[in-house]
Design a protein around this motif. Sequence first.
Motif, PDB file in Angstrom:
ATOM      1  N   LEU A 113       0.798  -1.300   0.058  1.00 41.05           N
ATOM      2  CA  LEU A 113       0.035  -0.005   0.095  1.00 41.05           C
ATOM      3  C   LEU A 113       0.836   1.264   0.111  1.00 41.05           C
ATOM      4  O   LEU A 113       0.688   2.045  -0.722  1.00 41.05           O
ATOM      5  CB  LEU A 113      -1.089   0.031   1.192  1.00 41.05           C
ATOM      6  N   ILE A 114       1.918   1.431   0.723  1.00 44.86           N
ATOM      7  CA  ILE A 114       2.769   2.583   0.958  1.00 44.86           C
ATOM      8  C   ILE A 114       4.182   2.448   0.239  1.00 44.86           C
ATOM      9  O   ILE A 114       4.742   3.431   0.254  1.00 44.86           O
ATOM     10  CB  ILE A 114       2.704   2.935   2.301  1.00 44.86           C
ATOM     11  N   GLY A 115       4.560   1.396  -0.097  1.00 47.23           N
ATOM     12  CA  GLY A 115       5.911   0.860  -0.701  1.00 47.23           C
ATOM     13  C   GLY A 115       6.635   0.185   0.380  1.00 47.23           C
ATOM     14  O   GLY A 115       6.572   0.543   1.696  1.00 47.23           O
ATOM     15  N   TRP A 116       7.624  -0.348  -0.288  1.00 51.70           N
ATOM     16  CA  TRP A 116       8.481  -1.470   0.883  1.00 51.70           C
ATOM     17  C   TRP A 116       9.409  -0.566   1.519  1.00 51.70           C
ATOM     18  O   TRP A 116       9.613  -0.635   2.776  1.00 51.70           O
ATOM     19  CB  TRP A 116       9.276  -2.461   0.024  1.00 51.70           C
TER      20      TRP A 116
ATOM     21  N   ASN B 132       8.845   2.806   2.512  1.00 56.25           N
ATOM     22  CA  ASN B 132       8.146   3.479   3.592  1.00 56.25           C
ATOM     23  C   ASN B 132       7.907   2.442   4.615  1.00 56.25           C
ATOM     24  O   ASN B 132       7.769   2.951   5.662  1.00 56.25           O
ATOM     25  CB  ASN B 132       6.955   4.131   2.898  1.00 56.25           C
ATOM     26  N   ALA B 133       7.331   1.285   4.077  1.00 55.83           N
ATOM     27  CA  ALA B 133       7.011   0.380   5.219  1.00 55.83           C
ATOM     28  C   ALA B 133       8.100   0.235   6.116  1.00 55.83           C
ATOM     29  O   ALA B 133       7.889   0.009   7.309  1.00 55.83           O
ATOM     30  CB  ALA B 133       6.535  -0.793   4.508  1.00 55.83           C
ATOM     31  N   TYR B 134       9.203  -0.036   5.739  1.00 55.78           N
ATOM     32  CA  TYR B 134      10.514  -0.299   6.597  1.00 55.78           C
ATOM     33  C   TYR B 134      10.843   0.877   7.448  1.00 55.78           C
ATOM     34  O   TYR B 134      10.945   0.925   8.421  1.00 55.78           O
ATOM     35  CB  TYR B 134      11.650  -0.793   5.841  1.00 55.78           C
ATOM     36  N   ASP B 135      10.768   2.142   6.956  1.00 55.77           N
ATOM     37  CA  ASP B 135      11.048   3.410   7.440  1.00 55.77           C
ATOM     38  C   ASP B 135       9.735   3.675   8.564  1.00 55.77           C
ATOM     39  O   ASP B 135      10.236   4.094   9.820  1.00 55.77           O
ATOM     40  CB  ASP B 135      10.888   4.524   6.532  1.00 55.77           C
ATOM     41  N   VAL B 136       8.673   3.262   8.279  1.00 59.08           N
ATOM     42  CA  VAL B 136       7.596   3.400   9.470  1.00 59.08           C
ATOM     43  C   VAL B 136       7.722   2.423  10.469  1.00 59.08           C
ATOM     44  O   VAL B 136       7.619   2.332  11.707  1.00 59.08           O
ATOM     45  CB  VAL B 136       6.179   3.205   8.813  1.00 59.08           C
ATOM     46  N   LEU B 137       8.175   1.057  10.020  1.00 52.70           N
ATOM     47  CA  LEU B 137       8.277  -0.072  11.145  1.00 52.70           C
ATOM     48  C   LEU B 137       9.299   0.418  11.837  1.00 52.70           C
ATOM     49  O   LEU B 137       9.356  -0.041  13.363  1.00 52.70           O
ATOM     50  CB  LEU B 137       8.651  -1.175  10.427  1.00 52.70           C
ATOM     51  N   THR B 138      10.572   0.829  11.689  1.00 51.06           N
ATOM     52  CA  THR B 138      11.862   1.090  12.223  1.00 51.06           C
ATOM     53  C   THR B 138      11.524   2.462  12.995  1.00 51.06           C
ATOM     54  O   THR B 138      12.636   2.671  13.845  1.00 51.06           O
ATOM     55  CB  THR B 138      12.937   1.009  11.508  1.00 51.06           C
ATOM     56  N   GLY B 139      10.610   3.262  12.637  1.00 49.01           N
ATOM     57  CA  GLY B 139      10.521   4.540  13.553  1.00 49.01           C
ATOM     58  C   GLY B 139      11.135   5.540  12.739  1.00 49.01           C
ATOM     59  O   GLY B 139      11.302   6.950  13.342  1.00 49.01           O
TER      60      GLY B 139
ATOM     61  N   ARG C 108       0.727   7.844   3.043  1.00 48.01           N
ATOM     62  CA  ARG C 108      -0.764   7.858   2.715  1.00 48.01           C
ATOM     63  C   ARG C 108      -0.790   6.298   2.246  1.00 48.01           C
ATOM     64  O   ARG C 108      -0.153   5.858   1.471  1.00 48.01           O
ATOM     65  CB  ARG C 108      -1.051   8.738   1.686  1.00 48.01           C
ATOM     66  N   PRO C 109      -1.866   5.598   2.747  1.00 49.44           N
ATOM     67  CA  PRO C 109      -2.771   5.730   3.446  1.00 49.44           C
ATOM     68  C   PRO C 109      -2.223   5.604   4.976  1.00 49.44           C
ATOM     69  O   PRO C 109      -1.593   4.709   5.395  1.00 49.44           O
ATOM     70  CB  PRO C 109      -3.921   4.845   3.346  1.00 49.44           C
ATOM     71  N   GLN C 110      -2.793   6.145   5.893  1.00 49.30           N
ATOM     72  CA  GLN C 110      -2.196   6.243   7.306  1.00 49.30           C
ATOM     73  C   GLN C 110      -3.091   5.197   8.037  1.00 49.30           C
ATOM     74  O   GLN C 110      -2.481   4.631   9.178  1.00 49.30           O
ATOM     75  CB  GLN C 110      -2.658   7.506   8.018  1.00 49.30           C
ATOM     76  N   TRP C 111      -4.002   4.839   7.625  1.00 47.73           N
ATOM     77  CA  TRP C 111      -4.689   3.672   8.403  1.00 47.73           C
ATOM     78  C   TRP C 111      -4.021   2.312   8.680  1.00 47.73           C
ATOM     79  O   TRP C 111      -4.226   1.703   9.566  1.00 47.73           O
ATOM     80  CB  TRP C 111      -6.432   3.444   7.653  1.00 47.73           C
ATOM     81  N   CYS C 112      -3.436   2.117   7.643  1.00 49.02           N
ATOM     82  CA  CYS C 112      -2.461   1.120   7.824  1.00 49.02           C
ATOM     83  C   CYS C 112      -1.076   0.857   8.451  1.00 49.02           C
ATOM     84  O   CYS C 112      -0.489   0.245   8.794  1.00 49.02           O
ATOM     85  CB  CYS C 112      -2.450   0.176   6.436  1.00 49.02           C
TER      86      CYS C 112
END
Length: 143
Positions: free
Chosen positions: A59-62, A64-71, A79-83
């Motif tokens: 949904l947000i790209g790999w 970005n997903a890694y960056d969100v997971l690691t803080g 976007r989207p923020q719900w996930c």
Amino acid sequence: MATAPAPPSGGPPPPGRRHRLRARWADRHALPRFGYWMVSRGAVVLAASGALYVLNGFLIGWANAYDVLTGITSPSAVRPQWCAWPLALTGWAAIPAIIGAAAGYVITEQIQAHHARELSEVLDELRRLAEHPEPPSSSGSGA
């Protein structure tokens, strides 16, 4: 001449795949504490975390997903923020908890493996050593 069919072996048929899997799942209690924890609790949390990561990857790209997971990146920046919010909470709380629990189990197992004697044995030995020894007997060596 026709050959006669082989007589039945007399034993039960071999268990099927489903029966073997069920028996293996029932045998998980025989695992050491760390192995049991990983199979029963850790695998569930890791699977849920992996599913969240894969969902966010699509949904947000790999990256970005890694960056969100690691803080590294805030979930409000994608976007989207719900996930992204559940993924951020997973990276903030669940993953460190799994790592801490695994480290705690491994350390506890190592400590217990090095306990050679029971506490009562050690206390009895300490009490015995704390008692006053008898005075040395005089052997007539005169001073």
